[in-house]
Design a protein around this motif. Structure first.
Motif, PDB file in Angstrom:
ATOM      1  N   MET A 116       0.825  -1.212   0.000  1.00  0.00           N
ATOM      2  CA  MET A 116       0.000   0.000   0.000  1.00  0.00           C
ATOM      3  C   MET A 116       0.861   1.265   0.000  1.00  0.00           C
ATOM      4  SD  MET A 116      -3.348  -0.139  -0.036  1.00  0.00           S
ATOM      5  CE  MET A 116      -3.912   1.270   0.933  1.00  0.00           C
ATOM      6  N   GLU A 131      -8.169   5.652  -2.668  1.00  0.00           N
ATOM      7  CA  GLU A 131      -9.416   4.901  -2.863  1.00  0.00           C
ATOM      8  C   GLU A 131      -9.462   3.678  -1.948  1.00  0.00           C
ATOM      9  OE1 GLU A 131     -11.569   2.224  -6.350  1.00  0.00           O
ATOM     10  OE2 GLU A 131     -10.213   3.858  -6.932  1.00  0.00           O
ATOM     11  N   ILE A 132      -8.344   2.932  -1.905  1.00  0.00           N
ATOM     12  CA  ILE A 132      -8.297   1.738  -1.040  1.00  0.00           C
ATOM     13  C   ILE A 132      -8.382   2.142   0.422  1.00  0.00           C
ATOM     14  CG2 ILE A 132      -6.948  -0.292  -0.382  1.00  0.00           C
ATOM     15  CD1 ILE A 132      -5.632  -0.189  -3.130  1.00  0.00           C
ATOM     16  N   ARG A 133      -7.677   3.212   0.772  1.00  0.00           N
ATOM     17  CA  ARG A 133      -7.699   3.692   2.162  1.00  0.00           C
ATOM     18  C   ARG A 133      -9.128   4.023   2.592  1.00  0.00           C
ATOM     19  NH1 ARG A 133      -8.231   8.289   4.737  1.00  0.00           N
ATOM     20  NH2 ARG A 133      -7.088   8.658   6.692  1.00  0.00           N
ATOM     21  N   LYS A 135     -11.854   2.907   1.366  1.00  0.00           N
ATOM     22  CA  LYS A 135     -12.663   1.685   1.415  1.00  0.00           C
ATOM     23  C   LYS A 135     -12.421   0.927   2.716  1.00  0.00           C
ATOM     24  CE  LYS A 135     -15.375  -1.094  -1.076  1.00  0.00           C
ATOM     25  NZ  LYS A 135     -14.824  -1.770  -2.260  1.00  0.00           N
ATOM     26  N   ILE A 136     -11.169   0.891   3.169  1.00  0.00           N
ATOM     27  CA  ILE A 136     -10.853   0.212   4.429  1.00  0.00           C
ATOM     28  C   ILE A 136     -11.563   0.884   5.591  1.00  0.00           C
ATOM     29  CG2 ILE A 136      -9.007  -0.299   6.083  1.00  0.00           C
ATOM     30  CD1 ILE A 136      -7.105  -0.600   3.714  1.00  0.00           C
ATOM     31  N   VAL A 190     -11.389  -6.311   1.255  1.00  0.00           N
ATOM     32  CA  VAL A 190     -11.070  -5.055   0.584  1.00  0.00           C
ATOM     33  C   VAL A 190      -9.751  -5.181  -0.167  1.00  0.00           C
ATOM     34  CG1 VAL A 190     -10.488  -2.620   0.918  1.00  0.00           C
ATOM     35  CG2 VAL A 190     -12.350  -3.643   2.234  1.00  0.00           C
ATOM     36  N   MET A 191      -8.740  -5.701   0.503  1.00  0.00           N
ATOM     37  CA  MET A 191      -7.414  -5.774  -0.104  1.00  0.00           C
ATOM     38  C   MET A 191      -7.394  -6.708  -1.306  1.00  0.00           C
ATOM     39  SD  MET A 191      -5.924  -3.573   1.697  1.00  0.00           S
ATOM     40  CE  MET A 191      -4.213  -3.684   1.201  1.00  0.00           C
ATOM     41  N   SER A 193      -9.785  -7.328  -3.282  1.00  0.00           N
ATOM     42  CA  SER A 193     -10.561  -6.775  -4.394  1.00  0.00           C
ATOM     43  C   SER A 193      -9.726  -5.819  -5.235  1.00  0.00           C
ATOM     44  CB  SER A 193     -11.805  -6.056  -3.866  1.00  0.00           C
ATOM     45  OG  SER A 193     -11.462  -4.899  -3.130  1.00  0.00           O
ATOM     46  N   TYR A 194      -8.577  -5.372  -4.705  1.00  0.00           N
ATOM     47  CA  TYR A 194      -7.663  -4.514  -5.453  1.00  0.00           C
ATOM     48  C   TYR A 194      -6.393  -5.257  -5.860  1.00  0.00           C
ATOM     49  CZ  TYR A 194     -10.553  -0.508  -4.194  1.00  0.00           C
ATOM     50  OH  TYR A 194     -11.600   0.373  -4.061  1.00  0.00           O
TER      51      TYR A 194
END
Length: 414
Positions: A116, A131-133, A135-136, A190-191, A193-194
């Motif tokens: 990350m 975006e990932i942040r 979402k988490i 979540v992780m 999915s990316y």
């Protein structure tokens, strides 16, 4: 795998001990895997199943004795996973930290946090990081402190969780464990999915605590996480029918069809003489018939264990029974002399024990301290412990540097 081996020319400005050149001369790092073609094919087939349209979750169990190359086998997937924009993360359980839950999984998550942070520090990927942040934070909400307690590196990604105080101190009370498992499952969804696929490799599973094994069950049975592949490596000679790992794995095998995941077992044994012969030819850049007799001696002393094989060759170098001839630019040895000189030694374990007895006091003390710190440690922590033990005696900085240098060169630390 073809490889070449050349002697590294000494740097006259930085003289080094002869023993420190051992590994460099042999170019051990250039070697690949030998005698594992079938196992690698099976492993790649499992990965393909995760990456296919079926998105079939995979649990791969790699068993074998210590030093047979279980972790090396699992790591062959790393490059392919990264090419697919996925993540290969690895954690290792420690026999000295069995009372501390989630250590192996937390170590793997440190690597995931590292992936990350690479996104954050790359301008073209910064938007994806944000975006990932988001979402988490959105998916975990008030459960986020449960994870940051166990995975402190998450703070670097999500920031401090102000107003979400939670005093879970890695205890394994039923309610706390259930909440943590739920939070971790959502985090990994979540992780994955990316990072597709997400390959979680857990080493030395025979030393895993019960809480970690329970979390492993929760993750692999999660139908909402189709991009997950879990690889568990363990020492088969340390796991009997009454071992807790045996029971957990048996339960998972009974549930795999019901919960929609595949279980694949791979047994990694000792190398055969043709495999050690090929390794030796690549290592010495030699293809003449003399290497076969040396390979047979090495195989006899190491029982085909790849780890011991390399250390046995290192001992031959140190005793000048194997040497590099600068005149012919070839390796030279006398198989009969090696056999006679090594006759009194039953196996490479005795050689390694004798080798460690010859180490200097700072190196021996450093190894003792490092063993107490677990399977992984950082230089700063080692320095603090060393300073506490030898306070006021002398400057420890030079001893630490010497210890780290020698231990890495001798293959005692990575």
């Amino acid at each position: 795998m073809e490889s070449t081996s050349f002697i590294r020319r000494p740097n006259n400005l930085q003289p080094r001990r002869d023993s420190s050149l051992t590994v460099d001369k042999l170019r051990v790092s250039s070697l690949g895997l030998y005698g594992r073609d079938n196992e690698m094919a099976t492993l790649n087939k499992c990965l393909e199943s995760v990456m296919s349209q079926d998105n079939q979750r995979q649990l791969v169990l790699i068993s074998g004795c210590s030093g047979t190359g279980k972790t090396a086998l699992a790591s062959t997937l790393k490059l392919r996973v990264r090419r697919q924009k996925g993540a290969f993360i690895r954690g290792k359980f420690d026999v000295y930290r069995r009372d501390e839950p989630y250590t192996g999984i937390a170590a793997a998550c440190r690597e995931l946090c590292g992936e990350m942070l690479l996104l954050r520090d790359t301008p073209s990927s910064e938007a994806l990081f944000q975006e990932i942040r988001s979402k988490i934070v959105d998916q975990l909400g008030t459960e986020l402190p449960l994870l940051t307690n166990v995975i402190p590196h998450l703070h670097e990604i999500v920031g401090e969780s102000e107003g979400l105080e939670d005093k879970m101190e890695r205890q394994v009370h039923p309610q706390a464990k259930s909440r943590f498992n739920y939070a971790f499952r959502r985090y990994l969804r979540v992780m994955s999915s990316y990072f597709m696929p997400l390959v979680l490799c857990l080493d030395d599973l025979q030393w895993a605590d019960l809480a970690s094994l329970d979390l492993l069950r929760v993750l692999i049975t999660d139908r909402d996480n189709p991009n997950l592949m879990v690889i568990g490596c363990y020492r088969s000679n340390e796991v009997n029918d009454t071992h807790i790992l045996t029971k957990v794995l048996r339960d998972l095998k009974d549930k795999n069809e019901q919960d929609g995941f595949d279980v694949t077992e791979i047994t990694v044994g000792s190398l055969e003489i043709p495999d050690t012969h090929r390794m030796l030819m690549d290592l010495l850049s030699a293809d003449d018939s003399r290497t076969l007799s040396l390979a047979q001696i090495c195989h006899k002393k190491t029982d085909g264990n790849a780890f011991f094989f390399i250390h046995f060759l290192s001992s031959l170098l140190e005793q000048h029974l194997l040497s590099f001839n600068l005149g012919t630019f070839k390796w030279s040895w006398d198989a009969l002399e090696i056999e006679s000189q090594m006759l009194a030694t039953e196996n490479v374990v005795d050689l390694m024990r004798d080798k460690m007895d010859e180490l200097s006091d700072p190196v021996i003390q450093g190894l003792q301290l490092a063993a107490c710190l677990g399977s992984t440690f950082d230089k700063k922590t080692l320095g603090l412990v060393w300073d506490e033990i030898r306070r006021g005696k002398d400057d420890i900085k030079e001893d630490i540097e010497h210890f780290l240098h020698v231990s890495v060169e001798e293959g005692l630390l990575e």
